[in-house]
Design an enzyme around this catalytic site. Structure first.
Site, PDB file in Angstrom:
ATOM      1  N   LYS A  50      68.882 102.057 -54.653  1.00  0.00           N
ATOM      2  CA  LYS A  50      68.439 103.154 -55.532  1.00  0.00           C
ATOM      3  C   LYS A  50      68.907 104.504 -55.004  1.00  0.00           C
ATOM      4  O   LYS A  50      69.447 105.318 -55.745  1.00  0.00           O
ATOM      5  CB  LYS A  50      66.901 103.159 -55.649  1.00  0.00           C
ATOM      6  CG  LYS A  50      66.332 101.924 -56.307  1.00  0.00           C
ATOM      7  CD  LYS A  50      64.834 102.002 -56.453  1.00  0.00           C
ATOM      8  CE  LYS A  50      64.115 102.024 -55.128  1.00  0.00           C
ATOM      9  NZ  LYS A  50      64.299 100.807 -54.310  1.00  0.00           N
ATOM     10  N   THR A  51      68.685 104.716 -53.719  1.00  0.00           N
ATOM     11  CA  THR A  51      69.084 105.999 -53.144  1.00  0.00           C
ATOM     12  C   THR A  51      70.607 106.124 -53.189  1.00  0.00           C
ATOM     13  O   THR A  51      71.156 107.188 -53.486  1.00  0.00           O
ATOM     14  CB  THR A  51      68.554 106.127 -51.698  1.00  0.00           C
ATOM     15  OG1 THR A  51      67.137 105.940 -51.742  1.00  0.00           O
ATOM     16  CG2 THR A  51      68.862 107.481 -51.106  1.00  0.00           C
ATOM     17  N   ASP A 237      64.236 110.872 -56.399  1.00  0.00           N
ATOM     18  CA  ASP A 237      64.094 109.638 -55.601  1.00  0.00           C
ATOM     19  C   ASP A 237      62.606 109.361 -55.387  1.00  0.00           C
ATOM     20  O   ASP A 237      61.784 110.275 -55.455  1.00  0.00           O
ATOM     21  CB  ASP A 237      64.796 109.827 -54.236  1.00  0.00           C
ATOM     22  CG  ASP A 237      65.147 108.497 -53.576  1.00  0.00           C
ATOM     23  OD1 ASP A 237      64.847 107.428 -54.159  1.00  0.00           O
ATOM     24  OD2 ASP A 237      65.726 108.520 -52.469  1.00  0.00           O
ATOM     25  N   GLU A 238      62.258 108.130 -55.097  1.00  0.00           N
ATOM     26  CA  GLU A 238      60.866 107.733 -54.792  1.00  0.00           C
ATOM     27  C   GLU A 238      59.900 108.228 -55.865  1.00  0.00           C
ATOM     28  O   GLU A 238      58.834 108.774 -55.561  1.00  0.00           O
ATOM     29  CB  GLU A 238      60.445 108.292 -53.410  1.00  0.00           C
ATOM     30  CG  GLU A 238      61.396 107.967 -52.270  1.00  0.00           C
ATOM     31  CD  GLU A 238      61.189 106.575 -51.664  1.00  0.00           C
ATOM     32  OE1 GLU A 238      60.351 105.806 -52.191  1.00  0.00           O
ATOM     33  OE2 GLU A 238      61.906 106.250 -50.712  1.00  0.00           O
ATOM     34  N   GLN A 268      56.390 100.034 -53.957  1.00  0.00           N
ATOM     35  CA  GLN A 268      56.387 100.881 -52.756  1.00  0.00           C
ATOM     36  C   GLN A 268      55.560 102.140 -52.948  1.00  0.00           C
ATOM     37  O   GLN A 268      55.744 103.125 -52.233  1.00  0.00           O
ATOM     38  CB  GLN A 268      57.818 101.251 -52.365  1.00  0.00           C
ATOM     39  CG  GLN A 268      58.615 100.047 -51.898  1.00  0.00           C
ATOM     40  CD  GLN A 268      59.998 100.452 -51.427  1.00  0.00           C
ATOM     41  OE1 GLN A 268      60.167 101.089 -50.390  1.00  0.00           O
ATOM     42  NE2 GLN A 268      61.012 100.097 -52.197  1.00  0.00           N
ATOM     43  N   ARG A 613      62.092  97.403 -44.336  1.00  0.00           N
ATOM     44  CA  ARG A 613      62.888  98.393 -43.604  1.00  0.00           C
ATOM     45  C   ARG A 613      63.951  97.710 -42.755  1.00  0.00           C
ATOM     46  O   ARG A 613      64.861  98.362 -42.262  1.00  0.00           O
ATOM     47  CB  ARG A 613      62.007  99.265 -42.667  1.00  0.00           C
ATOM     48  CG  ARG A 613      60.960 100.157 -43.298  1.00  0.00           C
ATOM     49  CD  ARG A 613      61.481 100.988 -44.419  1.00  0.00           C
ATOM     50  NE  ARG A 613      61.278 100.326 -45.692  1.00  0.00           N
ATOM     51  CZ  ARG A 613      61.982 100.608 -46.793  1.00  0.00           C
ATOM     52  NH1 ARG A 613      62.922 101.511 -46.791  1.00  0.00           N
ATOM     53  NH2 ARG A 613      61.750  99.967 -47.930  1.00  0.00           N
TER      54      ARG A 613
HETATM   55  P1  ATP Z   1      64.344 101.702 -50.656  1.00  0.00           P
HETATM   56  O1  ATP Z   1      63.603 101.052 -51.771  1.00  0.00           O
HETATM   57  O2  ATP Z   1      63.940 101.176 -49.334  1.00  0.00           O
HETATM   58  O3  ATP Z   1      64.339 103.188 -50.770  1.00  0.00           O
HETATM   59  P2  ATP Z   1      66.939 101.700 -51.874  1.00  0.00           P
HETATM   60  O4  ATP Z   1      66.796 100.888 -53.100  1.00  0.00           O
HETATM   61  O5  ATP Z   1      66.938 103.149 -52.007  1.00  0.00           O
HETATM   62  O6  ATP Z   1      65.868 101.219 -50.804  1.00  0.00           O
HETATM   63  P3  ATP Z   1      69.371 102.096 -50.425  1.00  0.00           P
HETATM   64  O7  ATP Z   1      68.793 102.706 -49.221  1.00  0.00           O
HETATM   65  O8  ATP Z   1      70.107 102.932 -51.391  1.00  0.00           O
HETATM   66  O9  ATP Z   1      68.270 101.208 -51.168  1.00  0.00           O
HETATM   67  O10 ATP Z   1      70.338 100.906 -50.013  1.00  0.00           O
HETATM   68  C1  ATP Z   1      69.974  99.939 -49.050  1.00  0.00           C
HETATM   69  C2  ATP Z   1      71.180  99.571 -48.209  1.00  0.00           C
HETATM   70  O11 ATP Z   1      72.080  98.823 -48.988  1.00  0.00           O
HETATM   71  C3  ATP Z   1      71.945 100.784 -47.730  1.00  0.00           C
HETATM   72  O12 ATP Z   1      72.430 100.519 -46.445  1.00  0.00           O
HETATM   73  C4  ATP Z   1      73.081 100.895 -48.720  1.00  0.00           C
HETATM   74  O13 ATP Z   1      74.195 101.549 -48.176  1.00  0.00           O
HETATM   75  C5  ATP Z   1      73.368  99.426 -49.013  1.00  0.00           C
HETATM   76  N1  ATP Z   1      73.955  99.224 -50.354  1.00  0.00           N
HETATM   77  C6  ATP Z   1      73.460  99.619 -51.532  1.00  0.00           C
HETATM   78  N2  ATP Z   1      74.261  99.218 -52.546  1.00  0.00           N
HETATM   79  C7  ATP Z   1      75.295  98.562 -51.994  1.00  0.00           C
HETATM   80  C8  ATP Z   1      76.480  97.899 -52.506  1.00  0.00           C
HETATM   81  N3  ATP Z   1      76.746  97.850 -53.806  1.00  0.00           N
HETATM   82  N4  ATP Z   1      77.301  97.332 -51.612  1.00  0.00           N
HETATM   83  C9  ATP Z   1      77.046  97.368 -50.284  1.00  0.00           C
HETATM   84  N5  ATP Z   1      75.963  97.957 -49.744  1.00  0.00           N
HETATM   85  C10 ATP Z   1      75.112  98.559 -50.586  1.00  0.00           C
HETATM   86 MG    MG Z   2      65.665 104.652 -51.220  1.00  0.00          MG
END
Ligand code: ATP
Ligand code: MG
Length: 765
Positions: A50-51, A237-238, A268, A613
């Site tokens: 997402k981020t 975000d969040e 979350q 995490r």
């Molecule tokens: P959270 O819910 O914990 O905030 P999130 O959904 O925001 O998590 P991110 O932090 O954006 O997730 O991504 C998690 C990890 O996965 C990061 O290391 C990111 O670089 C990697 N990632 C995300 N998308 C891809 C992709 N398409 N290919 C490879 N790695 C990815």
């Molecule tokens: Mg995130």
């Protein structure tokens, strides 16, 4: 200014012709990134990108010339997240990233408010108050209104005002009925007075930043339009942790263009206790009927076992949307579950595992220890210090927390009565009725006579320099310290500390405090006692602490991160330790008591945040015996342990439970090293005499030998009947004098005992 869209392509993307920020995205991620107009919701589980989608989408907006950087508002949850996103965006789009309005809700609102402050009666250079200032202000108002601040602690009102502000409610929106019976039913009118007072002071508190902007947006259409026109694209975000005020602020800003992209995860949502409304994310599609919703199902962060364990745990919550996540990563290691004999054992084993990882080439920066409550960091901090393992604490290190510093100041003063910094910190904490003027007099006296503050306080307490109330307060304070000083070597230091905190009223001060953080502070104080129990002498403990406090410099080889689960939201580490999974600690008993089933679900979401995490390894642990808040208790593993799926965990009790219990507890890192004793340079014997006097030893007829002045060499000789002038009592004649202490017959004020440093010879006036 270079307005050209970024054209960063990596090697891979050169061949595919795709810009770098789209490279490697999966189909739904790409859809979210390339949906650059209209309302967009990305609602999906942890680690699904997402981020990453938000940052890539920002690059896409700029690259596709849909929006210029200054047209974009991007909101993160913490300043740390803002910094990280700024870095990621700068890597993607270069220096133009500077133009994006990016930050937390508070920092963004503050920036806007500075521009329009006059619309809410402030100047653009208004001060942002911290908690201490807020409390002081509320207390002044309560005093003026004749409210009993013992019954209604100012913090309680501060929390109430804050919660109204979180809900976007200014004083005009609060009816008497909404205010309940706090402050004798006068919370609403105090709220109004408080806001008026802030205005007079040209100040705003944290909650005001958004509240004022909401007010401005709803009453000044022209201002709202400036921002609506400029900020054509908004990203958040969040989103699951936004409160009502933040929600309304976003809705107003997005009203014109509807280009609002929110990402979040209902699983979350962990700030319900602070006014966050998970409902905001759940009703997004209702608020914006044209919303495109994207669900991301591939988790890129964690291995198969970790993801399965987390997903199965959160599935036990009833109140959720429900999602399925998968990972293309390998199964990896199962989630390790260890039980230990006690907390010491847990800390010892955890630190050896970390050392093992370090020796096999892992960076300490990739390791985190996440705890449920702040007080739990102490045990690990001490262990890491003892074995020299570099660590950092996100938030405040245990011994730097305000309540711990206060408690330590008492102990330092009892150990070393010449410790002026300690004395200054607690002489009026809890409040003893020593006003600024009395404290000024005390300081002046101590300075002019070159005595430590406490000794000076003893002297002043027996003179007529201060008002009777202040004098009595000083007398009581000095005799309390003297009493504890006498006990110093007679009782175990932990008992002494407990006695000091109780008798000084310090514990009670926090017990009466109704602020949301007061229980955590009491927990910390109890944890301090646990720490002291390791030592035979107070001096030994204090020396240990001075070494603890010295360990400040960041280690270039990396550091293990210690923090609460709340602070870990959005972050990721290779290895995550989750200690203290015991009923009562996690889930927290207080949450269960206060919010029941809903609270349990929020606790379970925290567990989900914790597990997710980790990229490669999760170590969950619990102890069979734990000293919680100073009392040994046998504990049972958290229900969350039992909720983890058997196929994805490995139970590892061999190194812990049973065996290591026999090893016994770690020796304290420092034994008796009490070196600071009364009589060190800079401290005269006078106070010691005063100590015995105030403890009730018979006061000799020559009571005046009890140490008014200790060999400062500044004694001024006065003759009997000599005419003098005193700042407060005016002209008078010397009746008798002994060193720095004089008895004077004042012309108007009668016979008084005063100290020489406050008088002048009449001939010199
Ligand atoms: P959270 O819910 O914990 O905030 P999130 O959904 O925001 O998590 P991110 O932090 O954006 O997730 O991504 C998690 C990890 O996965 C990061 O290391 C990111 O670089 C990697 N990632 C995300 N998308 C891809 C992709 N398409 N290919 C490879 N790695 C990815
Ligand atoms: Mg995130």
């Amino acid at each position: 200014m270079d307005n050209a869209p970024p054209d960063t392509y990596d090697d891979d993307s050169q061949q595919t012709g795709r810009p770098v920020w789209l490279t490697g995205l999966n189909a739904p991620q790409e859809k979210a990134v390339t949906t650059v107009s209209g309302p967009l919701l990305v609602l999906s589980g942890a680690g699904t990108g997402k981020t990453r989608v938000l940052t890539s989408r920002l690059a896409q907006l700029v690259a596709s010339r849909t929006a210029m950087p200054w047209n974009i508002l991007a909101v993160t949850f913490t300043n740390k997240a803002a910094r990280e996103m700024k870095q990621r965006i700068s890597d993607l789009v270069g220096p133009m990233s500077e133009q994006v309005m990016l930050g937390t809700f508070h920092s963004l609102a503050a920036r806007m408010l500075r521009k329009h402050a006059e619309l809410v009666g402030l100047k653009s250079d208004f001060t942002i108050l911290d908690t201490d200032d807020q409390i002081r202000l509320i207390k002044q108002l309560m005093d003026a209104e004749g409210l009993d601040i013992k019954r209604w602690p100012p913090r309680m009102l501060m929390a109430q005002f804050g919660s109204w502000k979180d809900r976007g409610l200014g004083p005009d929106k609060i009816g008497i009925a909404d205010a309940g019976d706090i402050a004798d039913g006068r919370a609403a009118s105090l709220y109004k007075l408080y806001q008026q007072r802030l205005k007079t002071l040209n100040a705003a508190d944290f909650g005001d930043l958004l509240l004022h902007m909401l007010k401005i947006f709803t009453t000044h259409q022209d201002v709202l339009e400036i921002y609506q026109n400029r900020l054509t694209h908004i990203m958040v975000d969040e989103y699951q942790d936004t409160n009502v005020a933040q929600y309304l602020w976003l809705r107003l800003l997005a009203q014109k263009h509807h280009n609002l992209c929110c990402v979040g995860d209902d699983d979350q949502s962990i700030y319900g206790w602070r006014g966050a409304e998970v409902g905001n994310i759940l009703k997004f599609e209702k608020d914006y009927p044209k919303a495109v919703t994207v669900r991301l199902e591939q988790n890129y962060r964690s291995t198969g076992h970790i993801l399965a364990a987390a997903s199965s745990l959160i599935a036990q919550n009833e109140n959720r949307l429900g999602k399925t996540l998968f990972t293309a990563d390998d199964e990896g290691e199962r989630v390790a579950i260890s039980g230990y004999w006690d907390g010491y054992d847990e800390a010892r084993n955890l630190s050896s595992t970390v050392e093992g990882l370090m020796n096999s080439g892992h960076s300490l920066n990739d390791i985190a220890v996440l705890v449920r409550a702040g007080f739990q960091t102490r045990e690990f901090e001490e262990r890491f210090l003892a074995i020299g393992l570099p660590y950092r604490v996100v938030g405040t290190r245990f011994y730097e927390r305000a309540e711990i510093r206060d408690a330590m100041a008492y102990l330092r003063l009892v150990n070393q009565p010449a410790d002026d910094l300690a004395c200054e910190r607690i002489i009026n904490t809890p409040k003893r009725g020593l006003g600024a003027a009395s404290l000024q007099t005390l300081h002046a006296f101590a300075r002019s006579t070159e005595q430590p503050l406490l000794a000076a306080a003893g002297g002043l307490a027996d003179s007529d320099e201060l008002k009777p109330q202040a004098r009595r307060a000083l007398q009581r304070f000095c005799s309390s310290i003297a009493g504890w000083y006498q006990q110093r070597d007679k009782m175990p230091p932990a008992d002494l500390a407990r006695m000091i905190l109780d008798e000084s009223g310090y514990t009670e001060m926090w017990q009466k405090d109704k602020a949301p953080d007061a229980p955590a502070r009491l927990e910390n104080l109890k944890e301090l006692i646990v720490a002291i129990e390791e030592f035979d002498t107070l001096g030994g403990f204090l020396e240990h602490i001075s070494l603890v406090m010295d360990n400040e410099t960041p280690n270039p080889e990396g550091e293990v991160t210690l923090m609460t689960l709340h602070a870990a939201k959005g972050l990721e580490y290779d290895t995550v330790f989750l200690p203290g999974w015991e009923e009562g600690i996690f889930p927290s008993q207080r949450t269960l008591d206060e919010t029941g089933g809903a609270g349990l679900e929020e606790e379970r979401r925290l567990a989900y945040v914790g597990i997710t995490r980790a990229r490669r390894n999760v170590h969950i642990s619990f102890a069979a015996n734990r000293r919680v808040h100073g009392l040994w208790q046998s504990s049972i593993p958290s229900r969350f342990v039992a909720e983890l799926p058997k196929d994805h965990i490995k139970e590892d009790f061999t190194q812990g439970l049973g065996m290591s219990g026999a090893i016994g507890r770690a020796e304290p890192a420092m034994s008796d090293s009490a070196t600071t004793r009364i009589g060190k340079p800079g401290y005269g014997p006078g106070w010691q005499r005063m100590a015995s006097r105030s403890l009730g030893s018979p006061s000799a007829p020559q009571r005046d030998r009890d140490g008014w002045l200790q060999g400062t060499g500044k004694t001024v000789e006065f003759q009997k009947d000599e005419r003098i002038f005193h700042q407060k009592f005016g002209m008078g004649s010397v009746v008798s004098s002994d060193a720095d202490k004089l008895e004077i017959a004042f012309d108007k004020a009668g016979v008084k005992k005063v100290v020489a440093s406050f008088i002048k010879r009449a001939s010199e006036v």
